[in-house]
Design a protein around this motif. Sequence first.
Motif, mmCIF file in Angstrom:
data_model
loop_
_atom_site.group_PDB
_atom_site.id
_atom_site.type_symbol
_atom_site.label_atom_id
_atom_site.label_comp_id
_atom_site.label_asym_id
_atom_site.label_seq_id
_atom_site.Cartn_x
_atom_site.Cartn_y
_atom_site.Cartn_z
ATOM 1 N N ARG A 1 -7.541 12.209 -11.077
ATOM 2 C CA ARG A 1 -8.004 13.103 -9.955
ATOM 3 C C ARG A 1 -9.131 12.094 -9.980
ATOM 4 N NH1 ARG A 1 -9.009 18.405 -8.704
ATOM 5 N NH2 ARG A 1 -7.348 18.892 -10.516
ATOM 6 N N LEU A 2 -9.296 11.793 -8.248
ATOM 7 C CA LEU A 2 -10.380 10.871 -7.749
ATOM 8 C C LEU A 2 -11.115 11.770 -6.700
ATOM 9 C CD1 LEU A 2 -11.124 7.834 -7.420
ATOM 10 C CD2 LEU A 2 -9.423 7.709 -5.694
ATOM 11 N N ASN A 3 -12.601 11.759 -6.857
ATOM 12 C CA ASN A 3 -13.583 12.457 -6.033
ATOM 13 C C ASN A 3 -14.006 11.236 -5.177
ATOM 14 O OD1 ASN A 3 -12.690 15.034 -7.204
ATOM 15 N ND2 ASN A 3 -13.924 14.377 -8.966
ATOM 16 N N VAL A 4 -13.940 11.458 -3.829
ATOM 17 C CA VAL A 4 -14.284 10.553 -3.054
ATOM 18 C C VAL A 4 -15.407 11.237 -2.077
ATOM 19 C CG1 VAL A 4 -13.640 8.804 -1.144
ATOM 20 C CG2 VAL A 4 -12.277 9.222 -3.064
ATOM 21 N N MET A 5 -16.391 10.741 -1.747
ATOM 22 C CA MET A 5 -17.500 11.121 -0.915
ATOM 23 C C MET A 5 -17.607 9.990 0.196
ATOM 24 S SD MET A 5 -19.536 13.399 -0.410
ATOM 25 C CE MET A 5 -21.282 14.213 -0.191
ATOM 26 N N ASP A 6 -17.632 10.703 1.254
ATOM 27 C CA ASP A 6 -17.778 9.683 2.346
ATOM 28 C C ASP A 6 -19.307 9.399 2.615
ATOM 29 O OD1 ASP A 6 -15.062 9.739 2.939
ATOM 30 O OD2 ASP A 6 -15.046 11.266 4.317
ATOM 31 N N GLY A 7 -19.492 8.612 3.367
ATOM 32 C CA GLY A 7 -21.099 8.424 3.567
ATOM 33 C C GLY A 7 -21.605 6.994 2.977
ATOM 34 N N PHE A 8 -22.535 6.362 3.547
ATOM 35 C CA PHE A 8 -23.243 5.053 2.906
ATOM 36 C C PHE A 8 -21.980 4.162 2.342
ATOM 37 C CE2 PHE A 8 -26.140 8.829 1.971
ATOM 38 C CZ PHE A 8 -26.956 8.306 2.690
ATOM 39 N N ILE A 9 -20.721 4.181 3.341
ATOM 40 C CA ILE A 9 -19.912 3.302 2.955
ATOM 41 C C ILE A 9 -19.546 2.375 3.994
ATOM 42 C CG2 ILE A 9 -18.761 4.757 1.221
ATOM 43 C CD1 ILE A 9 -16.563 5.405 3.278
ATOM 44 N N SER B 1 -20.981 13.745 6.046
ATOM 45 C CA SER B 1 -20.139 13.214 4.917
ATOM 46 C C SER B 1 -19.166 14.445 4.417
ATOM 47 C CB SER B 1 -20.871 12.877 3.733
ATOM 48 O OG SER B 1 -21.840 11.696 4.086
ATOM 49 N N ILE B 2 -18.072 13.908 3.991
ATOM 50 C CA ILE B 2 -16.980 14.839 3.368
ATOM 51 C C ILE B 2 -16.757 14.561 2.129
ATOM 52 C CG2 ILE B 2 -14.915 15.460 3.869
ATOM 53 C CD1 ILE B 2 -14.769 14.814 6.526
ATOM 54 N N VAL C 1 0.792 -1.070 0.050
ATOM 55 C CA VAL C 1 0.037 -0.053 0.177
ATOM 56 C C VAL C 1 0.906 1.174 -0.028
ATOM 57 C CG1 VAL C 1 -1.743 1.478 1.363
ATOM 58 C CG2 VAL C 1 -2.039 -1.036 1.255
ATOM 59 N N GLU C 2 0.764 2.070 -0.716
ATOM 60 C CA GLU C 2 1.622 3.253 -1.166
ATOM 61 C C GLU C 2 1.141 4.303 -0.297
ATOM 62 O OE1 GLU C 2 2.828 0.528 -4.298
ATOM 63 O OE2 GLU C 2 0.904 1.373 -3.806
ATOM 64 N N PHE C 3 -0.050 4.642 -0.425
ATOM 65 C CA PHE C 3 -0.679 5.801 0.491
ATOM 66 C C PHE C 3 -1.996 5.220 1.399
ATOM 67 C CE2 PHE C 3 0.667 7.144 -3.583
ATOM 68 C CZ PHE C 3 2.050 8.115 -3.064
ATOM 69 N N THR C 4 -2.047 6.059 2.526
ATOM 70 C CA THR C 4 -3.157 5.854 3.376
ATOM 71 C C THR C 4 -3.530 7.501 3.733
ATOM 72 O OG1 THR C 4 -1.958 5.888 5.370
ATOM 73 C CG2 THR C 4 -2.780 3.801 4.223
ATOM 74 N N SER C 5 -4.862 7.839 4.053
ATOM 75 C CA SER C 5 -5.168 9.012 4.205
ATOM 76 C C SER C 5 -6.548 8.900 5.091
ATOM 77 C CB SER C 5 -5.826 9.656 3.042
ATOM 78 O OG SER C 5 -6.075 11.228 3.247
ATOM 79 N N THR C 6 -6.727 9.641 6.209
ATOM 80 C CA THR C 6 -7.637 9.651 7.002
ATOM 81 C C THR C 6 -8.074 11.243 7.279
ATOM 82 O OG1 THR C 6 -6.543 9.526 8.927
ATOM 83 C CG2 THR C 6 -7.300 7.523 8.293
ATOM 84 N N ALA C 7 -9.369 11.395 7.628
ATOM 85 C CA ALA C 7 -10.004 12.522 8.046
ATOM 86 C C ALA C 7 -11.297 12.313 8.812
ATOM 87 C CB ALA C 7 -10.071 13.725 7.267
ATOM 88 N N ASN C 8 -11.612 13.084 9.957
ATOM 89 C CA ASN C 8 -12.803 12.688 10.713
ATOM 90 C C ASN C 8 -13.234 11.509 10.937
ATOM 91 O OD1 ASN C 8 -12.834 15.623 10.733
ATOM 92 N ND2 ASN C 8 -14.112 15.787 8.909
ATOM 93 N N GLY C 9 -12.265 10.659 11.037
ATOM 94 C CA GLY C 9 -12.727 9.251 11.128
ATOM 95 C C GLY C 9 -12.874 7.978 10.049
ATOM 96 N N PHE C 10 -12.969 9.050 8.738
ATOM 97 C CA PHE C 10 -12.979 8.122 7.610
ATOM 98 C C PHE C 10 -11.536 7.979 7.085
ATOM 99 C CE2 PHE C 10 -17.143 10.163 7.559
ATOM 100 C CZ PHE C 10 -17.860 8.864 7.143
ATOM 101 N N GLY C 11 -11.206 6.703 6.544
ATOM 102 C CA GLY C 11 -9.790 6.607 6.259
ATOM 103 C C GLY C 11 -10.076 5.571 4.847
ATOM 104 N N TYR C 12 -8.982 5.542 4.093
ATOM 105 C CA TYR C 12 -8.861 5.015 2.898
ATOM 106 C C TYR C 12 -7.358 4.430 2.848
ATOM 107 C CZ TYR C 12 -13.168 7.139 1.670
ATOM 108 O OH TYR C 12 -14.410 7.798 1.490
#
Length: 181
Positions: A125-133, A85-86, A53-64
Amino acid sequence: MRSIAPRLSAALSFAALSALVSPAQALMGDTVSCEGLASYRCSTPTAVVGAGVEFTSTANGFGYSFDFDASGLTVTVLSIAPGPSIAETFLFADLSTPFTTFSLASSSLPTLDASAVEIDTGALRLNVMDGFIAVGQAARINLVPATPAIPEPGSYALMAGGLALLGWLGRGRRRQGAVLR
């Protein structure tokens, strides 16, 4: 008199197979950069493809997690949190050869479909929307980097090998001619 045709045929077949560049190896060893454009930040600004895994990212409890491999990117949900949702945009760039095309191979993320992915001046460019995941949901994006303009060292080695093979075949042909005279 032995025919040269079988040897020539075998040599050309070997050269053709050797010349095939596997698109599955296109990204291996390349350095890719990651930039979160809003509240998310990438765990590191750059990483070499092929090291897990090259990258991880988290914000407000959501992580990818973002795992590049030889032919693309797998985005996986690591954590979720209750709350608002963010929307986030990630920008990934191959620092050696820009991306030219992509295809969304699969996605179990309801908020990530083909409209959430685009190539923008060689970067993904990757647009991610938290929520319902849910944790573990993932998306697979196949990527094609631009063909490098400068031949790789392996191309020169293949050419040198082909020329040596042609010289060897020509030498054998001259020997046959000398025996017949």
